[in-house]
Scaffold this active site. Structure first.
Site, PDB file in Angstrom:
ATOM      1  N   ARG A  99      55.043  53.690  23.992  1.00 51.73           N
ATOM      2  CA  ARG A  99      54.933  52.230  24.005  1.00 51.73           C
ATOM      3  C   ARG A  99      55.922  51.619  23.009  1.00 51.73           C
ATOM      4  O   ARG A  99      56.448  50.538  23.216  1.00 51.73           O
ATOM      5  CB  ARG A  99      53.493  51.781  23.697  1.00 51.73           C
ATOM      6  CG  ARG A  99      53.334  50.264  23.622  1.00 51.73           C
ATOM      7  CD  ARG A  99      51.921  49.740  23.923  1.00 51.73           C
ATOM      8  NE  ARG A  99      50.858  50.608  23.480  1.00 51.73           N
ATOM      9  CZ  ARG A  99      50.448  50.737  22.195  1.00 51.73           C
ATOM     10  NH1 ARG A  99      51.025  50.025  21.257  1.00 51.73           N
ATOM     11  NH2 ARG A  99      49.469  51.554  21.900  1.00 51.73           N
TER      12      ARG A  99
ATOM     13  N   TYR B 187      61.939  29.615  40.083  1.00 52.52           N
ATOM     14  CA  TYR B 187      61.083  30.638  40.663  1.00 52.52           C
ATOM     15  C   TYR B 187      59.618  30.219  40.495  1.00 52.52           C
ATOM     16  O   TYR B 187      59.179  29.908  39.389  1.00 52.52           O
ATOM     17  CB  TYR B 187      61.362  31.969  39.949  1.00 52.52           C
ATOM     18  CG  TYR B 187      60.545  33.106  40.484  1.00 52.52           C
ATOM     19  CD1 TYR B 187      60.780  33.606  41.760  1.00 52.52           C
ATOM     20  CD2 TYR B 187      59.543  33.678  39.729  1.00 52.52           C
ATOM     21  CE1 TYR B 187      60.021  34.643  42.264  1.00 52.52           C
ATOM     22  CE2 TYR B 187      58.781  34.729  40.229  1.00 52.52           C
ATOM     23  CZ  TYR B 187      59.027  35.197  41.500  1.00 52.52           C
ATOM     24  OH  TYR B 187      58.266  36.216  41.991  1.00 52.52           O
TER      25      TYR B 187
ATOM     26  N   ASP C  15      67.467  32.438  32.650  1.00 52.31           N
ATOM     27  CA  ASP C  15      67.068  33.424  33.649  1.00 52.31           C
ATOM     28  C   ASP C  15      68.280  33.629  34.556  1.00 52.31           C
ATOM     29  O   ASP C  15      68.647  32.759  35.339  1.00 52.31           O
ATOM     30  CB  ASP C  15      65.852  32.916  34.447  1.00 52.31           C
ATOM     31  CG  ASP C  15      65.372  33.932  35.487  1.00 52.31           C
ATOM     32  OD1 ASP C  15      66.174  34.798  35.904  1.00 52.31           O
ATOM     33  OD2 ASP C  15      64.201  33.852  35.896  1.00 52.31           O
TER      34      ASP C  15
ATOM     35  N   LYS D  37      65.625  42.784  41.034  1.00 47.37           N
ATOM     36  CA  LYS D  37      66.543  42.184  42.000  1.00 47.37           C
ATOM     37  C   LYS D  37      67.894  42.915  41.963  1.00 47.37           C
ATOM     38  O   LYS D  37      67.946  44.074  42.311  1.00 47.37           O
ATOM     39  CB  LYS D  37      66.659  40.684  41.728  1.00 47.37           C
ATOM     40  CG  LYS D  37      65.302  39.983  41.478  1.00 47.37           C
ATOM     41  CD  LYS D  37      64.375  39.992  42.687  1.00 47.37           C
ATOM     42  CE  LYS D  37      62.955  39.531  42.392  1.00 47.37           C
ATOM     43  NZ  LYS D  37      62.816  38.248  41.725  1.00 47.37           N
TER      44      LYS D  37
HETATM   45  C1  LIG Z   1      61.745  37.668  41.000  1.00 46.35           C
HETATM   46  C2  LIG Z   1      62.068  36.701  39.935  1.00 46.35           C
HETATM   47  C3  LIG Z   1      61.298  36.629  38.769  1.00 46.35           C
HETATM   48  C4  LIG Z   1      60.078  37.496  38.565  1.00 46.35           C
HETATM   49  O1  LIG Z   1      60.408  38.847  38.430  1.00 46.35           O
HETATM   50  P1  LIG Z   1      59.438  40.066  38.899  1.00 46.35           P
HETATM   51  O2  LIG Z   1      60.290  41.251  38.590  1.00 46.35           O
HETATM   52  O3  LIG Z   1      59.163  39.870  40.353  1.00 46.35           O
HETATM   53  O4  LIG Z   1      58.228  39.986  38.076  1.00 46.35           O
HETATM   54  C5  LIG Z   1      61.693  35.732  37.798  1.00 46.35           C
HETATM   55  N1  LIG Z   1      62.762  34.925  37.960  1.00 46.35           N
HETATM   56  C6  LIG Z   1      63.520  34.970  39.081  1.00 46.35           C
HETATM   57  C7  LIG Z   1      64.700  34.079  39.206  1.00 46.35           C
HETATM   58  C8  LIG Z   1      63.203  35.849  40.103  1.00 46.35           C
HETATM   59  O5  LIG Z   1      63.943  35.874  41.220  1.00 46.35           O
END
Ligand SMILES: *Cc1c(COP(=O)(O)O)cnc(C)c1O
Length: 379
Positions: free
Chosen positions: A48, A100, A172, A197
């Protein structure tokens, strides 16, 4: 010698394993680590806190973003949730009004009842951003491009404004990845990815990554990460490391496909509007290329009526009707029912996220097959 990013992604931080020469980072599937003696440590105590496979990923993403400290969490949402805990009770955030859906839900349903307030603002309008700053504002949270309507925010201008008010800029950067944009170099204080992604890239793993430069924020986020334990497992860290190796070639091909699809969609009578910042007539095109080297492969489009949207979703074959983006397979989503279902209808409709809007994440298939699939689904 500073390496090009195409080389950096292949070699990661350490690249090979110094003990054995293994060119693929070993998966240290161990919960705990034996101490050589009393009050001695190999540098690893318990997974962890630290794990060598996760550490290679954390240092690799830090290197790719041009930042000092990297963190790997069990999902993008776990990463964003950990970041929100950096702020004290009573903090106020300014957040993109086109974002998102999961982040909207996290802020308004999970954090708001405890301590956090947020104003959702169109971050492409700097005057609105400045007006939204309060005495307790601690951060601006942006996405580039915004999701799903692909507006382009000016990270340099937002960070400069934020700094004047002693406010942090959190970016982000999931939709572009460090291959196309590096927000820290543009003035942001922290960059976060859903590595589920483009970085993972194969629609097979969930992960979240964070990079930042500030020593104090690093200490705090380390404390949050080790105390809460929303860490990325060794095998999943390895999958993301493996995905990153091909980031550059994947994105090159995905972007070529995405541009061709965006141009083709623009010519279809059933399509009202295409949202893709890589189209030269997109309002944010110049601003995007002033900060980034590409528009990525996620795009949205409006069809003339909801029946066409439903028909497309029911008929696509090569393209999968599924949420998520950034992977090898081309996916089509209906934001109103999926990624953006958590956003209240009035806010959603202001952005044009209604039953006419579809989002495509363009993958690696041959462009002819993708175009014929769309054509047959729309006919
Ligand atoms: C998918 C996504 C998230 C969340 O991520 P997870 O890995 O699905 O928890 C946050 N921000 C954006 C822009 C995303 O496309």
């Amino acid at each position: 010698m500073k390496r090009k990013i195409e080389t950096q992604v292949v070699h990661g931080h350490q690249g090979f394993d110094p003990r054995t020469g293994a060119v693929s980072t070993p998966i240290y599937q161990s919960a705990t680590f034996r101490h050589p003696g009393l009050e001695q440590t190999t540098g690893y105590d318990y997974s962890r806190l630290q794990n060598p496979t996760r550490e290679e990923l954390e240092k690799t993403i830090a290197g790719l973003e041009g930042g000092r400290f990297g963190f790997a969490f069990s999902s993008g949402m776990a990463a964003i949730s950990s970041i929100l805990k950096l702020f004290p009770a009573g903090a106020h955030l300014i957040v993109s009004d086109d974002l998102y859906g999961g982040v909207y839900r996290l802020i308004t349903e999970i954090y708001a009842p405890y301590f956090l307030t947020a104003t959702f603002v169109d971050l492409t309008d700097l005057a609105l951003v400045e007006q939204a700053i309060q005495s307790n504002t601690m951060a601006i949270f942006l996405e580039i491009p915004t999701n799903p309507t692909m507006k382009v925010v000016d990270i340099r201008a937002i960070s400069a404004l934020a700094k004047r008010f002693n406010v942090l800029t959190l970016a982000d950067s999931t939709l572009l990845s460090p291959y196309l944009i590096r927000p820290l170099e543009l003035g942001a204080d922290l960059v976060v990815h859903s590595a589920s992604k483009y970085l993972g890239g194969h629609n097979d793993t969930l992960a979240g990554l964070v990079v930042l430069n500030d020593e104090k924020l690093n200490e705090k986020l380390l404390l949050i990460q080790k105390s809460e334990g929303a860490i990325l497992a060794p095998f999943d860290s390895w999958l993301i490391l493996r995905g990153i190796k091909t980031l550059a070639v994947r994105l090159d091909r995905q972007q070529t496909n995405a541009l061709a699809i965006a141009q083709w969609l623009g010519l279809q009578p059933q399509v009202e509007k295409v949202y893709y910042a890589g189209l030269s007539d997109h309002a944010g095109y110049d601003l995007l290329y002033a900060q980034a080297s590409g528009a990525g492969s996620t795009l949205s489009f409006r069809v003339k009526n909801p029946a066409i949207a439903e028909q497309i979703l029911n008929r696509v074959q090569i393209i999968y009707y599924a949420e998520s983006l950034g992977g090898t397979e081309t996916l089509i989503t209906y934001p109103i029912l999926q990624t953006h279902a958590a956003i209240p209808p009035d806010m959603r409709e202001k952005q044009g996220v209604d039953d006419h809007l579809l989002r495509l994440s363009v993958g690696l298939e041959h462009i002819d097959d993708l175009l014929s699939d769309l054509a047959q689904a729309m006919r």
